[in-house]
Motif scaffolding. Structure first.
Motif: not given
Length: 795
Positions: A33-47, A249-263
């Motif tokens: 179970a942990v093995w499968l979940m690690v694969l899943y989490v690693a994939n999410e973090l790799s975007y 009240v206006y604000r612009m933000e720069l999102q790092p590419l690797t943070s977009i998928h999860l954040h």
């Protein structure tokens, strides 16, 4: 010596087959179970990390707030990219992406529908890494009407991707594009997916508040995006404040590419993103399952150790050192975890295809040798850590006391084991409750009233511009059959989270506001409300009888009317830009519609303006079909449409499926969570089963005496079960607030959500009690039914 350790370990395993088997299976399931979940989490973090310059790429997004409203948008407008590149030396390249480039592609006699085509700037290949198979990335999109295909689209269209470059293809509006390159298919771990890229028109621009495309920046080497972001208020002052006014009240933000998928959870995202909270929850679930499996091991091993006290005493009496005993017991532990590692590897290989299907992923194990090495090392480490406490405890017995079977005060040991059991069931009850809340939320969003009747409504895209000009004739032809109960045209299919927004001026206190307000803008014809069964609260619907309605009339929703304080919205004026030179047109509100969802329930209903579409914007048909006659209706619609476009093949989408698709990620996550909850329950039950069996074995003579003295089977079962049930009740009390907190955080991703009610935790606790009773009762009943003569024979 090691050989002797292994020989004794094998004999011990064989002698205690039940407990050894429970340990190996429980630990193996936990590791899998942990093995499968690690694969899943690693994939999410790799975007998006496959891009060579990923650490220098950011996306421009923005937020605004004003009295009565706000926006948080992923898309910007066309002028943003060029202006940012021109004004700030930190910006090396800027690239814009417009997702509205799809349609039907024709080459010779072959036609295919490719909806995920983007318009973009030539700099896209300087910013992002999309490997070219054929063509030159430096010049691929420099010329107008150029297109770069992905490998799969090229093969679908030409059969052989190498033959694509130089070919001229046509879109449904007879707009020719020259294929200038073929790239590898976009990796699945990219936050946006496309089938082809088309060149934006030369000098493409639009109004500052036409938020219809996405802007990405490549920063220069050594530039810090936070430093650049701190300068962006000046960008607002220079370009946007005049249009937006002083009350924003206006604000612009720069999102790092690797943070977009999860954040990033903004409105109008370019694709469906993940969620950092969910990944954290899944990582925690994986850790809990492994802990539950390790606790099983420690509990069962420690329990069985009480049977080996005389063995320890004999070994010490004949000269064994403490370190030798520790070595023996650690060897047993490590060999057991290595066996569990083999079990887990087999389970993962078998389960991975099903897990991929359930999680909608394409995970793989990678290099088999490296994977096997990692599993072996982790198994050894896990065995050493899990076996350390039992090894130290067993090796610490004094020889004389051990030979007499005197173990001393066991209260500390009993409390430790009970604490471990409580921890196991805290995790189990919490997971059961979390799964129940996820299921309830999914039922809530799937069955909530969306403000219209989505059942039996299908949509399809009208690719032909000629058919769009004759859309009224198409609707009339479709409604000649009882299979079709209604037909309408609009500019977009709702439920896909891509309606878009525009800045407009609204009348307040008899005059137009000084600045624009960003609202959703959606174009519908006069049959739309009737077809979707949307309620008109006041005023009238659009009418084809009034030619002025085409440009001079709008409908608004309840939310917009409330935002501007319109008690009677009918007759109020709206002004909007009609071209890039900022010429405006004025319209009057002719009606107010009941709020309805154009997006999924992750988003709240926003202020909405409905306008009648120009003929070229009537490119999406909505058709309500007769219930129970869907197959016949689809065939009929296709046949009618071919009388208008003989070669067309329609791509049907049901409206309820459009909305369901927006919850696909949450549904998949719910399925994954439920699966791992069941695994946690199974592992906890294996441990509880083993402890119950050992408890019954320890009290064999006591049970015999009680039966001789007249004790009933029920009283003996109660005696053996009550201690375990007390621990489960304590677990329920601890688990409930933890599960509430975790799920309350998860539900923050939904604008509309089901309440977390007390009975969910009560049911979860009841399930845990029933599971514990069934597990313990099996051994308790077995012990209670044993003939007392057998247990007392040696007395």
């Amino acid at each position: 010596m090691l050989g002797n350790y292994i020989k004794i370990t094998v004999r011990t395993f064989w002698k205690n087959k039940l407990f050894s088997g429970l340990n190996v299976v429980g630990l193996g399931i936990g590791m899998a179970a942990v093995w499968l979940m690690v694969l899943y989490v690693a994939n999410e973090l790799s975007y998006d990390r496959f891009h060579a310059k990923a650490d220098r790429i950011v996306r421009v997004v923005h937020y605004a707030q004003w009295p009565g409203g706000n926006l948080k948008l992923a898309p910007t407008s066309a002028p943003f990219g060029p202006a940012l590149k021109n004004d700030y030396p930190e910006v090396e390249k800027a690239v814009r992406i417009n997702t509205e480039g799809g349609g039907q592609i024709t080459f010779n006699d072959k036609k295919i529908d490719v909806n995920n085509i983007f318009f973009t700037d030539p700099s896209v290949f300087d910013v992002f890494t999309f490997p070219f198979l054929y063509g030159d990335p430096a010049s691929a999109l420099t010329k107008p009407q150029s297109i770069v295909l992905t490998k799969s689209v090229a093969e679908n269209l030409f059969g052989d991707a190498s033959k694509a470059v130089g070919k001229v293809i046509e879109f449904s509006n007879h707009f020719p594009n020259t294929v200038t390159g073929v790239i590898e298919d976009v990796p699945t771990n990219s936050h946006f997916q496309f089938g082809a890229l088309r060149s934006l028109p030369d000098n493409y621009t639009a109004g500052w508040q036409s938020f219809e495309l996405y802007t990405y920046l490549l920063l220069t080497e050594g530039s810090n995006y936070k430093t650049l972001e701190a300068k962006l208020p000046g960008f607002y002052q220079k370009y946007l404040k005049k249009e937006m006014g002083n009350n924003v009240v206006y604000r612009m933000e720069l999102q790092p590419l690797t943070s977009i998928h999860l954040h990033s959870q903004l409105d109008y995202e370019i694709g469906a993103n993940g969620n950092a909270r969910t990944v954290s929850i899944f990582a925690a679930v994986a850790a809990l399952i492994l802990l539950i499996a390790c606790i099983n091991y420690v509990n069962l091993y420690t329990a069985r150790s009480l049977k080996r006290t005389r063995e320890v005493g004999v070994r010490k009496a004949i000269g064994s050192y403490k370190w030798q005993l520790i070595g023996q017991f650690l060897t047993e532990s490590i060999l057991m975890t290595l066996l569990a590692g083999l079990v887990s590897a087999s389970l993962v290989v078998m389960a991975l295809p099903y897990f991929n299907q359930m999680a909608d992923k394409t995970l793989s194990l990678g290099n088999p040798l490296i994977t096997l090495l990692i599993v072996s090392v982790l198994s050894v480490c896990l065995g050493a850590v899990s076996g350390l406490y039992p090894a130290l405890r067993l090796s610490g017995f004094r020889p004389v006391a051990a030979l007499r079977g005197q173990l001393g005060n066991q209260s500390g040991s009993i409390f430790f084991k009970q604490s471990l059991v409580v921890f196991q069931f805290v995790a189990t009850v919490a997971l059961i409750a979390c799964s129940g809340i996820v299921y309830r939320q999914m039922r809530f969003v799937m069955h909530s009233d969306l403000g219209f009747n989505k059942e039996q409504v299908l949509t399809f895209h009208v690719n032909s511009e000629d058919v769009r000009q004759r859309i009224d004739a198409l609707k009339e032809a479709l409604q000649r059959s009882p299979l079709v109960e209604g037909a309408a045209a609009a500019s977009n299919p709702i439920g896909n989270n891509n309606i878009g927004g525009n800045g407009m001026f609204f009348e307040q206190n008899g005059a137009f506001s000084s600045s624009t307000q960003v609202v959703q803008k959606f174009q519908i014809d006069s049959d739309y409300l009737k077809t979707l069964q949307i309620k008109l609260l006041s005023g009238r619907n659009f009418s084809d009888s009034f030619k002025s309605d085409q440009m001079g009339a709008v409908l608004v929703n309840e939310t917009l009317a409330k935002q501007f304080g319109w008690t009677d919205a009918v007759g109020k004026r709206v002004k909007y830009y009609i071209d890039q030179e900022k010429h405006t047109a004025e319209a009057r509100v002719v009606g107010v519609v009941k709020d309805f969802h154009t997006y999924s329930l992750q988003h709240k209903i926003e202020p909405l303006v409905l306008q009648m579409p120009a003929p070229m914007d009537k490119d999406n048909m909505y058709v309500r079909v007769q219930a129970g006659k869907v197959t016949e209706a689809l065939a009929y619609i296709q046949s009618v449409y071919r009388t208008f476009d003989p070669t067309a093949t329609l791509d049907f989408h049901f409206l309820d499926e459009n909305f369901s698709q927006q919850y696909k990620a949450e549904q998949k996550q719910g399925e994954v969570l439920l699966t791992f909850t069941l695994l946690a329950v199974l592992i906890a039950c294996l441990g509880l089963f083993g402890l119950a069996a050992f408890a019954a074995e320890q009290r064999t003579k006591e049970i015999g005496v009680r039966k001789v003295l007249g004790a009933s089977v029920m009283s003996i079962v109660t005696m053996l079960s009550k201690d375990f049930l007390k621990l489960v009740l304590i677990s329920i009390v601890i688990a409930s607030p933890l599960a509430w907190y975790a799920m309350n955080q998860w539900l923050q991703g939904f604008a509309y959500k089901a309440d977390i009610t007390w009975w969910i935790f009560a049911v979860s606790g009841l399930i845990a009690i029933v599971i514990a009773l069934l597990t313990v009762s099996f051994q308790s009943v077995k012990a209670a039914l044993t003939n007392p003569v057998k247990s007392l024979r040696s007395e």
